[in-house]
Scaffold this active site. Structure first.
Site, PDB file in Angstrom:
ATOM      1  N   GLU A  92      -7.395   2.102   1.722  1.00  0.00           N
ATOM      2  CA  GLU A  92      -6.921   1.772   0.375  1.00  0.00           C
ATOM      3  C   GLU A  92      -7.632   0.513  -0.128  1.00  0.00           C
ATOM      4  O   GLU A  92      -7.801  -0.430   0.623  1.00  0.00           O
ATOM      5  CB  GLU A  92      -5.403   1.526   0.452  1.00  0.00           C
ATOM      6  CG  GLU A  92      -4.762   1.239  -0.861  1.00  0.00           C
ATOM      7  CD  GLU A  92      -5.137   2.280  -1.908  1.00  0.00           C
ATOM      8  OE1 GLU A  92      -4.844   3.464  -1.705  1.00  0.00           O
ATOM      9  OE2 GLU A  92      -5.753   1.894  -2.928  1.00  0.00           O
ATOM     10  N   PHE A  93      -8.031   0.532  -1.401  1.00  0.00           N
ATOM     11  CA  PHE A  93      -8.764  -0.617  -1.938  1.00  0.00           C
ATOM     12  C   PHE A  93      -7.997  -1.336  -3.045  1.00  0.00           C
ATOM     13  O   PHE A  93      -8.569  -2.108  -3.793  1.00  0.00           O
ATOM     14  CB  PHE A  93     -10.134  -0.166  -2.466  1.00  0.00           C
ATOM     15  CG  PHE A  93     -11.010   0.422  -1.388  1.00  0.00           C
ATOM     16  CD1 PHE A  93     -11.721  -0.405  -0.533  1.00  0.00           C
ATOM     17  CD2 PHE A  93     -11.094   1.789  -1.205  1.00  0.00           C
ATOM     18  CE1 PHE A  93     -12.512   0.123   0.485  1.00  0.00           C
ATOM     19  CE2 PHE A  93     -11.881   2.335  -0.196  1.00  0.00           C
ATOM     20  CZ  PHE A  93     -12.600   1.494   0.653  1.00  0.00           C
ATOM     21  N   LEU A  94      -6.691  -1.058  -3.183  1.00  0.00           N
ATOM     22  CA  LEU A  94      -5.981  -1.650  -4.323  1.00  0.00           C
ATOM     23  C   LEU A  94      -5.843  -3.166  -4.207  1.00  0.00           C
ATOM     24  O   LEU A  94      -5.788  -3.725  -3.116  1.00  0.00           O
ATOM     25  CB  LEU A  94      -4.628  -0.981  -4.519  1.00  0.00           C
ATOM     26  CG  LEU A  94      -3.611  -0.958  -3.382  1.00  0.00           C
ATOM     27  CD1 LEU A  94      -2.858  -2.255  -3.271  1.00  0.00           C
ATOM     28  CD2 LEU A  94      -2.652   0.179  -3.646  1.00  0.00           C
ATOM     29  N   LYS A  95      -5.813  -3.804  -5.386  1.00  0.00           N
ATOM     30  CA  LYS A  95      -5.656  -5.263  -5.453  1.00  0.00           C
ATOM     31  C   LYS A  95      -4.232  -5.593  -5.864  1.00  0.00           C
ATOM     32  O   LYS A  95      -3.675  -4.930  -6.739  1.00  0.00           O
ATOM     33  CB  LYS A  95      -6.580  -5.866  -6.533  1.00  0.00           C
ATOM     34  CG  LYS A  95      -8.046  -5.605  -6.336  1.00  0.00           C
ATOM     35  CD  LYS A  95      -8.866  -6.284  -7.419  1.00  0.00           C
ATOM     36  CE  LYS A  95      -8.776  -5.628  -8.785  1.00  0.00           C
ATOM     37  NZ  LYS A  95      -9.273  -4.251  -8.895  1.00  0.00           N
TER      38      LYS A  95
ATOM     39  N   LYS B  87      -7.475 -11.930   6.876  1.00  0.00           N
ATOM     40  CA  LYS B  87      -7.166 -11.071   8.037  1.00  0.00           C
ATOM     41  C   LYS B  87      -8.339 -10.146   8.368  1.00  0.00           C
ATOM     42  O   LYS B  87      -8.711  -9.985   9.530  1.00  0.00           O
ATOM     43  CB  LYS B  87      -5.915 -10.259   7.677  1.00  0.00           C
ATOM     44  CG  LYS B  87      -5.564  -9.120   8.580  1.00  0.00           C
ATOM     45  CD  LYS B  87      -4.218  -8.529   8.188  1.00  0.00           C
ATOM     46  CE  LYS B  87      -4.263  -7.556   7.040  1.00  0.00           C
ATOM     47  NZ  LYS B  87      -4.873  -6.258   7.264  1.00  0.00           N
TER      48      LYS B  87
ATOM     49  N   LYS C 238     -13.853  -0.031   4.767  1.00  0.00           N
ATOM     50  CA  LYS C 238     -12.809  -0.924   4.254  1.00  0.00           C
ATOM     51  C   LYS C 238     -13.100  -2.381   4.626  1.00  0.00           C
ATOM     52  O   LYS C 238     -13.028  -3.293   3.798  1.00  0.00           O
ATOM     53  CB  LYS C 238     -11.462  -0.472   4.821  1.00  0.00           C
ATOM     54  CG  LYS C 238     -10.324  -1.409   4.592  1.00  0.00           C
ATOM     55  CD  LYS C 238      -9.927  -1.490   3.134  1.00  0.00           C
ATOM     56  CE  LYS C 238      -9.012  -2.668   2.899  1.00  0.00           C
ATOM     57  NZ  LYS C 238      -8.184  -2.567   1.741  1.00  0.00           N
TER      58      LYS C 238
ATOM     59  N   ASN D 266     -14.195  -5.618   2.003  1.00  0.00           N
ATOM     60  CA  ASN D 266     -13.494  -6.902   1.909  1.00  0.00           C
ATOM     61  C   ASN D 266     -14.366  -8.051   2.401  1.00  0.00           C
ATOM     62  O   ASN D 266     -14.340  -9.146   1.842  1.00  0.00           O
ATOM     63  CB  ASN D 266     -12.176  -6.845   2.691  1.00  0.00           C
ATOM     64  CG  ASN D 266     -11.084  -6.209   1.852  1.00  0.00           C
ATOM     65  OD1 ASN D 266     -11.278  -5.959   0.659  1.00  0.00           O
ATOM     66  ND2 ASN D 266      -9.945  -5.943   2.448  1.00  0.00           N
TER      67      ASN D 266
ATOM     68  N   CYS E  31      -5.378  -9.774   2.721  1.00  0.00           N
ATOM     69  CA  CYS E  31      -6.496  -8.955   3.183  1.00  0.00           C
ATOM     70  C   CYS E  31      -7.724  -9.733   3.631  1.00  0.00           C
ATOM     71  O   CYS E  31      -8.151  -9.582   4.772  1.00  0.00           O
ATOM     72  CB  CYS E  31      -6.905  -7.981   2.088  1.00  0.00           C
ATOM     73  SG  CYS E  31      -5.648  -6.742   1.798  1.00  0.00           S
TER      74      CYS E  31
ATOM     75  N   VAL F  85       0.829  -1.203   0.000  1.00  0.00           N
ATOM     76  CA  VAL F  85       0.000   0.000   0.000  1.00  0.00           C
ATOM     77  C   VAL F  85       0.864   1.255   0.000  1.00  0.00           C
ATOM     78  O   VAL F  85       0.686   2.148  -0.831  1.00  0.00           O
ATOM     79  CB  VAL F  85      -0.959  -0.024   1.210  1.00  0.00           C
ATOM     80  CG1 VAL F  85      -1.673   1.305   1.368  1.00  0.00           C
ATOM     81  CG2 VAL F  85      -1.978  -1.152   1.061  1.00  0.00           C
TER      82      VAL F  85
HETATM   83  C1  UDX Z   1      -8.361  -7.673  -1.907  1.00  0.00           C
HETATM   84  C2  UDX Z   1      -9.417  -6.669  -2.365  1.00  0.00           C
HETATM   85  O1  UDX Z   1      -9.901  -7.048  -3.659  1.00  0.00           O
HETATM   86  C3  UDX Z   1      -8.850  -5.265  -2.370  1.00  0.00           C
HETATM   87  O2  UDX Z   1      -9.855  -4.326  -2.732  1.00  0.00           O
HETATM   88  C4  UDX Z   1      -8.319  -4.953  -0.975  1.00  0.00           C
HETATM   89  O3  UDX Z   1      -7.739  -3.668  -0.934  1.00  0.00           O
HETATM   90  C5  UDX Z   1      -7.300  -6.005  -0.537  1.00  0.00           C
HETATM   91  O4  UDX Z   1      -7.882  -7.306  -0.634  1.00  0.00           O
HETATM   92  P1  UDX Z   1      -6.276  -8.925  -3.004  1.00  0.00           P
HETATM   93  O5  UDX Z   1      -6.094  -9.625  -1.698  1.00  0.00           O
HETATM   94  O6  UDX Z   1      -5.072  -8.348  -3.668  1.00  0.00           O
HETATM   95  O7  UDX Z   1      -7.301  -7.708  -2.862  1.00  0.00           O
HETATM   96  O8  UDX Z   1      -6.888  -9.997  -4.002  1.00  0.00           O
HETATM   97  P2  UDX Z   1      -8.262 -10.297  -4.770  1.00  0.00           P
HETATM   98  O9  UDX Z   1      -8.040 -10.169  -6.231  1.00  0.00           O
HETATM   99  O10 UDX Z   1      -9.380  -9.552  -4.211  1.00  0.00           O
HETATM  100  O11 UDX Z   1      -8.422 -11.859  -4.459  1.00  0.00           O
HETATM  101  C6  UDX Z   1      -8.489 -12.377  -3.132  1.00  0.00           C
HETATM  102  C7  UDX Z   1      -8.648 -13.874  -3.132  1.00  0.00           C
HETATM  103  O12 UDX Z   1      -9.960 -14.243  -3.543  1.00  0.00           O
HETATM  104  C8  UDX Z   1      -7.692 -14.627  -4.049  1.00  0.00           C
HETATM  105  O13 UDX Z   1      -7.205 -15.758  -3.359  1.00  0.00           O
HETATM  106  C9  UDX Z   1      -8.562 -15.057  -5.202  1.00  0.00           C
HETATM  107  O14 UDX Z   1      -8.103 -16.233  -5.827  1.00  0.00           O
HETATM  108  C10 UDX Z   1      -9.894 -15.268  -4.515  1.00  0.00           C
HETATM  109  N1  UDX Z   1     -11.063 -15.134  -5.407  1.00  0.00           N
HETATM  110  C11 UDX Z   1     -11.356 -13.919  -5.966  1.00  0.00           C
HETATM  111  C12 UDX Z   1     -11.884 -16.226  -5.657  1.00  0.00           C
HETATM  112  O15 UDX Z   1     -11.638 -17.333  -5.149  1.00  0.00           O
HETATM  113  N2  UDX Z   1     -12.994 -16.051  -6.445  1.00  0.00           N
HETATM  114  C13 UDX Z   1     -13.322 -14.865  -7.013  1.00  0.00           C
HETATM  115  O16 UDX Z   1     -14.351 -14.813  -7.707  1.00  0.00           O
HETATM  116  C14 UDX Z   1     -12.461 -13.768  -6.778  1.00  0.00           C
END
Ligand code: UDX
Length: 451
Positions: free
Chosen positions: A154-157, A269, A210, A214, A266, A11
């Site tokens: 922050e909402f970034l992926k 947790k 936030k 999530n 994320c 972040v």
């Molecule tokens: C997430 C949120 O999307 C983001 O907005 C926040 O700031 C931080 O947490 P991130 O952890 O980077 O981001 O990953 P994300 O792309 O959201 O995926 C999370 C998990 O869900 C992954 O393990 C992914 O494989 C799983 N997932 C996602 C699924 O199993 N099915 C889905 O349809 C989407």
């Protein structure tokens, strides 16, 4: 504007770089001198597409600086972001020690009005705790310097972090001071051009937003995994169901992909932390507990399918894994479903040959050298001498494999598709057995009932 960012994790580093990219003078601070030295050399310690060239360009132009000198950094910033980690404590609550350490440092150093922005994902009430920590340090040195604390989650992926940061779909700002709001509006103006993306609210609501975002996304995934498990039992194909429900705009196609469970830094947790916070306020979060329980079971799903096919002991078996990272385009292994699977496979006596485009080094760091783990640097090399292939992460490179080659390499000719990236008919036409998640086939194929 002069901006200071505490924490150079995902972040902090991405936010700092994007703010520098639009012309601000950004100083990023971290206690890890080694990390700062690497960043100064233009080395980005995380794998994040597009980040390294931006860091280098902005470092070269002088807009982005790195330091371990917290006092000088605080002196620099009109706005000071706190973007340090909030790891889970043993009881699931968020550990705020890093956030509060930064707050105290700010309190000890502040010499003029500053806006302090919480960007770390923090429980409701943390802004108050940060304010109190800063005030305590200020009064200890009889200082009357003014400051405001703002919540700006922050909402970034991961994997899309730079794009998410440069083109956010919303910018949540929780603030009680009009002056702080004006400053943040000015800071975010370059990201807020075509339509209003800033959602203003009070501090506590911003903090909860936030977690709610999530938790909602994690709920969608667990819901879909539950539907997948039902589909398997009743002989339906969850992929068809997914398309059928996603076409309803109220449901939408996003985050309804069933699979091997959610991982990452994320969702696990934050769901736990929200559960903890709810209980701490005498509310029993039944839905959140279920979301977590479904996910824990889902992470064990692939192993259950493998054992149903091969029997309880996997001694003497070699299993090929494609994908180790918790999702594509990252090398992050935190809470990755692959870890649950690896540990279960090893406990049952199997040897694992694994390939991941980015996460091999992280896997080696986590598990060290062991005889039952062979990390391959090519995707087909993982299949040599393997009984079965398991797809754990849906990297693009895995989507259209050479099935004839798989057929020739695999001893038992079976694929476990933990992300439903293959068409069962195509796999079966190539002479391979197919198990997916919730595709109504594993039950029939094994002639049994799913667990
Ligand atoms: C997430 C949120 O999307 C983001 O907005 C926040 O700031 C931080 O947490 P991130 O952890 O980077 O981001 O990953 P994300 O792309 O959201 O995926 C999370 C998990 O869900 C992954 O393990 C992914 O494989 C799983 N997932 C996602 C699924 O199993 N099915 C889905 O349809 C989407």
């Amino acid at each position: 504007m002069r901006v200071t960012i505490f924490g150079t994790g995902y972040v902090g580093l991405v936010t700092g770089t994007c703010l520098a990219e639009v012309g601000n003078d950004v100083v990023c601070v971290d206690v890890d001198a080694n990390k700062i030295a690497r960043l100064e050399r233009g080395e980005v310690p995380i794998y994040e597409p597009g980040l390294e060239p931006l860091v280098r360009a902005n470092h070269a132009s002088g807009h982005l600086k790195f330091t371990t000198d917290a006092a000088a950094a605080i002196e620099h910033g009109q706005i000071v972001f706190i973007a340090v980690g909030t790891p889970p404590d043993e009881d699931g609550s968020a550990d705020l020690s890093h956030v509060l350490t930064v707050a105290r440092t700010i309190g000890r150093t502040l010499s003029r009005y500053t806006v302090v922005v919480n960007k770390s994902t923090v429980p409701v009430g943390t802004a108050d705790a940060v304010r109190a920590a800063i005030s305590a340090e200020l009064s200890a040195r009889s200082s009357e310097v003014g400051f405001d604390v703002v919540s700006n989650p922050e909402f970034l992926k991961e994997g899309d972090a730079v794009q998410d940061c440069l083109r956010p779909d919303r910018i949540v700002v929780g603030a009680e001071s009009a002056h702080a709001v004006d400053l943040l509006k000015a800071l975010y103006a370059p990201f807020n051009r075509n339509h209003e993306r800033i959602v203003l609210m009070d501090v506590r609501s911003a903090e909860l937003t936030k977690y709610a975002a999530n938790a909602m996304l994690a709920t969608k995934i667990s819901f879909m995994n539950e539907i997948a498990n039902i589909a398997e039992q009743v002989g339906a194909d969850v992929e068809q169901v997914r398309r059928g429900i996603g076409s309803d705009p109220r449901i939408g196609y996003h985050f309804i992909y069933p699979g091997a469970g959610y991982g990452g830094s994320c969702f696990p947790k934050d769901v736990k932390a929200l559960e903890y916070a709810a209980r701490a306020h005498a509310y029993e979060p039944r839905l959140l507990s279920a979301v977590e329980a479904v996910n824990a079971a889902q992470k064990r799903r692939l192993f259950a399918l493998i054992q149903r096919h091969f029997g309880e002991s996997l001694a003497g078996r070699t299993i090929a894994l494609w994908g180790l990272a918790f999702k594509p385009n990252t090398d992050d292994m935190r809470e990755a479903p692959s870890r649950t699977l690896l540990e279960q496979l090893w406990a049952a006596g199997a040897t694992v040959r694994a390939y991941d485009p980015e996460a091999a080094a992280e896997t080696r760091r986590l598990y060290g050298a062991r005889k039952d783990l062979i990390l391959c640097d090519q995707q087909y090399a993982a299949l040599e001498g393997a009984d079965a292939l398991v797809v754990v992460t849906e990297w693009k490179a895995f989507r259209s494999p050479d099935f004839e080659r798989l057929h020739a390499l695999l001893k038992e000719r079976v694929i476990f598709d933990g992300r439903n990236i293959f068409e069962p008919k195509v796999v079966e036409a190539a002479g391979l057995a197919y198990y997916g998640i919730g595709r109504g086939r594993s039950v029939r194929a094994a002639g049994g009932v799913a667990t």
